[in-house]
Enzyme design. Structure first.
Site, mmCIF file in Angstrom:
data_model
loop_
_atom_site.group_PDB
_atom_site.id
_atom_site.type_symbol
_atom_site.label_atom_id
_atom_site.label_comp_id
_atom_site.label_asym_id
_atom_site.label_seq_id
_atom_site.Cartn_x
_atom_site.Cartn_y
_atom_site.Cartn_z
ATOM 1 N N ALA A 118 0.823 -1.208 0.000
ATOM 2 C CA ALA A 118 0.000 0.000 0.000
ATOM 3 C C ALA A 118 0.856 1.257 0.000
ATOM 4 C CB ALA A 118 -0.925 -0.015 1.209
ATOM 5 N N GLN A 178 21.622 1.169 -3.481
ATOM 6 C CA GLN A 178 22.019 2.567 -3.311
ATOM 7 C C GLN A 178 22.252 2.913 -1.850
ATOM 8 O OE1 GLN A 178 19.257 6.085 -4.280
ATOM 9 N NE2 GLN A 178 20.933 6.237 -5.724
ATOM 10 N N LEU A 217 17.385 9.444 7.118
ATOM 11 C CA LEU A 217 17.688 10.218 5.924
ATOM 12 C C LEU A 217 17.704 11.726 6.167
ATOM 13 C CD1 LEU A 217 18.074 10.024 2.838
ATOM 14 C CD2 LEU A 217 15.691 10.622 2.659
ATOM 15 N N ASP A 265 10.121 -8.580 0.991
ATOM 16 C CA ASP A 265 9.311 -9.811 0.964
ATOM 17 C C ASP A 265 8.844 -10.206 -0.442
ATOM 18 O OD1 ASP A 265 9.510 -9.019 3.584
ATOM 19 O OD2 ASP A 265 7.379 -9.171 4.046
ATOM 20 N N HIS A 314 19.842 2.691 1.271
ATOM 21 C CA HIS A 314 18.672 3.515 0.989
ATOM 22 C C HIS A 314 17.685 2.905 0.008
ATOM 23 C CE1 HIS A 314 16.431 7.195 0.679
ATOM 24 N NE2 HIS A 314 16.729 7.393 -0.588
ATOM 25 N N ARG A 347 20.215 5.136 -8.988
ATOM 26 C CA ARG A 347 18.985 5.913 -9.165
ATOM 27 C C ARG A 347 19.233 7.393 -8.898
ATOM 28 N NH1 ARG A 347 14.864 7.867 -5.637
ATOM 29 N NH2 ARG A 347 15.706 6.874 -3.775
ATOM 30 N N GLU A 380 18.503 14.846 0.136
ATOM 31 C CA GLU A 380 19.367 15.517 -0.823
ATOM 32 C C GLU A 380 18.875 16.947 -1.058
ATOM 33 O OE1 GLU A 380 20.485 12.725 -3.768
ATOM 34 O OE2 GLU A 380 20.207 14.229 -5.322
ATOM 35 N N ARG A 387 24.302 10.183 -6.421
ATOM 36 C CA ARG A 387 24.497 9.628 -5.083
ATOM 37 C C ARG A 387 25.666 8.671 -4.963
ATOM 38 N NH1 ARG A 387 18.132 8.862 -3.583
ATOM 39 N NH2 ARG A 387 17.862 11.080 -3.277
ATOM 40 N N PHE A 444 18.039 19.032 -7.428
ATOM 41 C CA PHE A 444 18.356 17.732 -6.844
ATOM 42 C C PHE A 444 19.551 17.153 -7.584
ATOM 43 C CE2 PHE A 444 16.516 14.481 -4.050
ATOM 44 C CZ PHE A 444 15.763 15.293 -3.222
ATOM 45 N N HIS A 454 22.612 6.084 0.430
ATOM 46 C CA HIS A 454 22.386 7.528 0.392
ATOM 47 C C HIS A 454 23.563 8.201 1.083
ATOM 48 C CE1 HIS A 454 20.571 11.436 0.818
ATOM 49 N NE2 HIS A 454 19.606 11.046 0.016
HETATM 50 C C1 LIG Z 1 13.630 8.046 4.108
HETATM 51 C C2 LIG Z 1 13.372 7.947 2.637
HETATM 52 C C3 LIG Z 1 13.237 9.105 1.884
HETATM 53 C C4 LIG Z 1 12.988 9.024 0.511
HETATM 54 N N1 LIG Z 1 12.852 10.184 -0.212
HETATM 55 C C5 LIG Z 1 12.532 10.105 -1.523
HETATM 56 C C6 LIG Z 1 12.274 11.282 -2.281
HETATM 57 O O1 LIG Z 1 12.323 12.401 -1.789
HETATM 58 N N2 LIG Z 1 11.957 11.139 -3.583
HETATM 59 C C7 LIG Z 1 11.868 9.916 -4.185
HETATM 60 O O2 LIG Z 1 11.542 9.854 -5.366
HETATM 61 N N3 LIG Z 1 12.101 8.785 -3.484
HETATM 62 C C8 LIG Z 1 12.422 8.857 -2.174
HETATM 63 N N4 LIG Z 1 12.639 7.695 -1.473
HETATM 64 C C9 LIG Z 1 12.416 6.402 -2.117
HETATM 65 C C10 LIG Z 1 10.930 6.151 -2.239
HETATM 66 O O3 LIG Z 1 10.243 6.741 -1.185
HETATM 67 C C11 LIG Z 1 10.601 4.673 -2.265
HETATM 68 O O4 LIG Z 1 11.413 4.000 -3.174
HETATM 69 C C12 LIG Z 1 9.151 4.452 -2.679
HETATM 70 O O5 LIG Z 1 8.281 5.262 -1.939
HETATM 71 C C13 LIG Z 1 8.757 2.988 -2.567
HETATM 72 O O6 LIG Z 1 7.364 2.880 -2.741
HETATM 73 P P1 LIG Z 1 6.675 1.483 -2.992
HETATM 74 O O7 LIG Z 1 5.256 1.798 -3.267
HETATM 75 O O8 LIG Z 1 7.423 0.708 -3.999
HETATM 76 O O9 LIG Z 1 6.830 0.699 -1.615
HETATM 77 P P2 LIG Z 1 6.660 1.122 -0.071
HETATM 78 O O10 LIG Z 1 6.162 2.492 0.119
HETATM 79 O O11 LIG Z 1 7.913 0.737 0.599
HETATM 80 O O12 LIG Z 1 5.481 0.176 0.401
HETATM 81 C C14 LIG Z 1 5.616 -1.226 0.455
HETATM 82 C C15 LIG Z 1 4.291 -1.812 0.854
HETATM 83 O O13 LIG Z 1 4.359 -3.221 0.757
HETATM 84 C C16 LIG Z 1 3.756 -3.805 1.897
HETATM 85 N N5 LIG Z 1 4.362 -5.117 2.099
HETATM 86 C C17 LIG Z 1 5.669 -5.462 2.010
HETATM 87 N N6 LIG Z 1 5.815 -6.785 2.247
HETATM 88 C C18 LIG Z 1 4.578 -7.275 2.490
HETATM 89 C C19 LIG Z 1 4.076 -8.555 2.818
HETATM 90 N N7 LIG Z 1 4.876 -9.623 2.958
HETATM 91 N N8 LIG Z 1 2.749 -8.690 3.006
HETATM 92 C C20 LIG Z 1 1.901 -7.629 2.913
HETATM 93 N N9 LIG Z 1 2.335 -6.398 2.595
HETATM 94 C C21 LIG Z 1 3.656 -6.232 2.391
HETATM 95 C C22 LIG Z 1 4.020 -2.814 3.024
HETATM 96 O O14 LIG Z 1 3.080 -2.979 4.048
HETATM 97 C C23 LIG Z 1 3.843 -1.494 2.282
HETATM 98 O O15 LIG Z 1 2.484 -1.144 2.259
HETATM 99 C C24 LIG Z 1 12.894 7.761 -0.107
HETATM 100 C C25 LIG Z 1 13.028 6.609 0.650
HETATM 101 C C26 LIG Z 1 13.294 6.711 2.008
HETATM 102 C C27 LIG Z 1 13.507 5.433 2.771
#
Ligand SMILES: Cc1cc2nc3c(=O)[nH]c(=O)nc-3n(C[C@H](O)[C@H](O)[C@H](O)COP(=O)(O)OP(=O)(O)OC[C@H]3O[C@@H](n4cnc5c(N)ncnc54)[C@H](O)[C@@H]3O)c2cc1C
Length: 577
Positions: free
Chosen positions: A13, A238, A250, A219, A350, A392, A253, A284, A117, A240
């Site tokens: 989600a 990556q 974090l 997972d 990161h 990235r 940047e 990075r 950035f 950071h």
């Molecule tokens: C601190 C931080 C700052 C960042 N800042 C930036 C930024 O400024 N700009 C940018 O572009 N990117 C940034 N990034 C990277 C970016 O935020 C993430 O790569 C991106 O949001 C990942 O989104 P996602 O939807 O792929 O997964 P996530 O948002 O990580 O969500 C994963 C989902 O999977 C679910 N899940 C996982 N395993 C299971 C399981 N076994 N069963 C059920 N549910 C599961 C979790 O509950 C969660 O809902 C940042 C990352 C971090 C850590």
């Protein structure tokens, strides 16, 4: 056991999962989102700095320049067909996000505000930096995720929160759904789906110091590996450059984007020796290696493993308005007011560039190349399209999640009508049940936390920013020991309801499997490219290595395969910054 039936089941989600859910629900499909945490606690909520789109609101910008920067940032390993499409669709997606209500920061005349950035330039890298990161102060992820969640509720998406998905249910004709464990009650649930999307995020928690939430254990990638399907480019992790020392939280940047300087123990802006033209705004991988090299050369502050990020020269107003969260974090955790003193920083794990190989419609590839697995999709950080190649660019990830999440949602909505439900494979359901049963029957000879800590420490030491053959070989041996220890983990006598040790044990299995995939890929790749830096092979080797790694696991044995990077517009050139 409870069985649920939805046309589309999305695991995860975060931004990717919710963008997909929204598109499919807007098209009138029956969509369920299954997540191990409440949706707005997904790691996406932590994204700070911004989301990339060549809107040109501050100065002229073009998607082709964004494309070039993304290709160069990826150290030419990204697939250029996907990168071009991404940079074009990012613009439309930024406006889509604006229209569904994302509260971006604004220019004086009311347009989306953008900031500098690392790695984002004008004129195919020849011109000055360009402000391309659309921002909402320093909490872009928070506003994107909350807005998407609100819209999903409006379109009646079904949410199953605090459900841990443990296994893909693979039928010979494709994916039939997933098996999940309801954490609160300690019960199994079957999710039968015509189409399943993995949007499970990254695995940066495999390392000791990480910017990631504790739940980022990879997972989805682990389940894919277990199902005999490949993962791509796992050796590219990556780091950071600026995690708050010593925790690794974090420090965006965006701080360097607003003019922050990096200083070593001598007070020197050392980036002038590593990237004289781009300085602190080099990509990075370059900045992280520079910091690590300064630390290794004894120029960390007071001889310790960190350097300074200095913004004392910025006005109080800029710090409070554009970097409020960073300011608060520095004050609360490090006891430092960044207007008065520099912030201690060090590199922190990161982001996972690699992941589940998919085509541009987010369909999972059975051989990692062309053959599609019917009914199975992946998007966001867990997927590898590949936009980011070997490294990235900041702000490209949240936008990748939005662009490809939307593409997945639209594709699944289109396919749902003519796709049928497949029968759930009983053998696999049983295996999933047995796995948890066995954990509760075994006594706790070894604790989950002990194995996990050893894994994280050793991965950081042997497969971190700088890695060499002997370290990587040592790490393979350590992993075999840890995998043996894992077999002695047990939960006997513990309650099944809300048992977080069970969740951690199941996550740890994936972490161990993924660690081996990373190390094997890293050991085989005898070159340095982007985030993968081999101390014994410090040069990029396009002749032999302009190709993606594919890793398969079967009966605990690993096999590597390769496929060429897609090059359509820009031939590899030396990266200079
Ligand atoms: C601190 C931080 C700052 C960042 N800042 C930036 C930024 O400024 N700009 C940018 O572009 N990117 C940034 N990034 C990277 C970016 O935020 C993430 O790569 C991106 O949001 C990942 O989104 P996602 O939807 O792929 O997964 P996530 O948002 O990580 O969500 C994963 C989902 O999977 C679910 N899940 C996982 N395993 C299971 C399981 N076994 N069963 C059920 N549910 C599961 C979790 O509950 C969660 O809902 C940042 C990352 C971090 C850590």
């Amino acid at each position: 056991m409870v069985t649920h039936r939805h046309e589309i089941v999305i695991v995860g989600a975060g931004i990717a999962g919710l963008a997909a859910a929204l598109e499919a629900a807007m098209a009138g499909r029956d969509v369920a989102v299954v997540s191990k945490v409440f949706p707005t606690r997904s790691h996406s909520v932590a994204a700070q700095g911004g989301t990339a789109a060549a809107l040109g609101n501050m100065e002229p910008d073009r998607w082709e320049w964004h494309f070039y920067d993304t290709v160069k940032g990826s150290d030419f390993l990204g697939d250029q067909n996907a990168q071009a499409l991404f940079c074009q669709e990012a613009i439309d997606t930024a406006y889509f996000l604006e229209h569904i209500g994302v509260p971006f920061s604004r220019t004086e005349d009311g347009r989306i505000l953008q900031r500098y950035f690392g790695g984002h330039y004008s004129d195919f890298g020849q011109g000055p930096p360009v402000r391309r990161a659309c921002l909402a102060a320093d909490r872009i992820g928070h506003v994107m995720l909350h807005t998407l969640f609100g819209q999903c509720l409006r379109y009646k998406v079904h949410f199953y929160s605090e459900f841990l998905v443990t296994r893909l249910l693979m039928h010979e004709d494709g994916c039939a759904g997933v098996l999940a464990w309801e954490l609160v009650k300690g019960e199994f649930h079957l999710f039968q789906a015509k189409l399943t999307l993995l949007a499970t995020g990254g695995y940066a928690r495999l390392f000791q110091v990480s910017t990631n939430a504790a739940i980022n254990t990879g997972d989805g990638m682990g389940m894919v590996l277990e199902a005999g399907l490949p993962l791509e480019d796992m050796e590219f992790v990556q780091f950071h450059p600026t995690g708050l020392y010593p925790w690794g939280f974090l420090i965006s940047e965006g701080v360097r984007g607003e003019g922050g300087h990096l200083l070593n123990a001598d007070g020197e802006r050392f980036m002038q020796r590593y990237a004289p033209a781009k300085m602190e705004l080099a990509p990075r991988d370059v900045v992280s290696r520079a910091i690590q090299s300064e630390i290794n050369a004894g120029r960390g502050i007071d001889g310790k493993p960190y350097v300074y990020l200095d913004i004392t020269h910025l006005s109080e107003e800029v710090i409070k308005e554009k970097l409020p969260q960073i300011r608060e974090m520095a004050i609360k955790f490090a006891g430092i007011d960044p207007k008065k003193a520099p912030i201690p920083v060090a590199p922190s794990a990161h982001y996972s560039m690699g992941g589940i190989p998919v085509n541009v419609d987010c369909e999972v590839l059975a051989d990692g190349k062309k053959e599609v697995v019917p009914g199975l999709f992946a998007a966001g950080e867990c997927a590898c399209v590949s936009i980011h190649g070997a490294n990235r660019l900041g702000t490209n990830s949240t936008m990748e999640c939005a662009v490809f999440g939307r593409r997945a949602g639209k594709r699944m909505a289109k396919l749902a009508e003519k796709t049928r439900f497949l029968p759930l494979p009983e053998v696999q359901v049983k295996m999933g049940q047995e796995e948890i049963k066995a954990l509760f029957e075994r006594g706790p000879k070894v604790k989950v936390g002990e194995v996990r800590e050893k894994l994280q420490e050793s991965m950081t030491q042997n497969c971190g920013i700088l890695r060499g053959k002997s370290q990587l070989k040592r790490q393979l041996d350590i992993l075999q020991d840890l995998k043996s220890a894992y077999k002695n983990i047990g939960l006997k006598g513990l309650p099944v309801a809300y048992n977080l040790a069970l969740q951690e044990a199941l996550e740890l299995k994936h972490m161990l499997n993924l660690a081996e995939a990373i190390v094997r890929g890293a050991l085989a790749r005898t070159e340095s490219r982007g985030a993968h830096y081999r101390t014994d092979f410090p040069k990029r080797d396009d002749k032999n290595w302009l190709k993606h790694t594919l890793v398969f696991m079967q009966e605990e044995q690993y096999r590597l395969d390769y496929k060429p990077a897609v090059i359509t517009s820009f031939q590899p050139e030396e990266r200079r910054f």
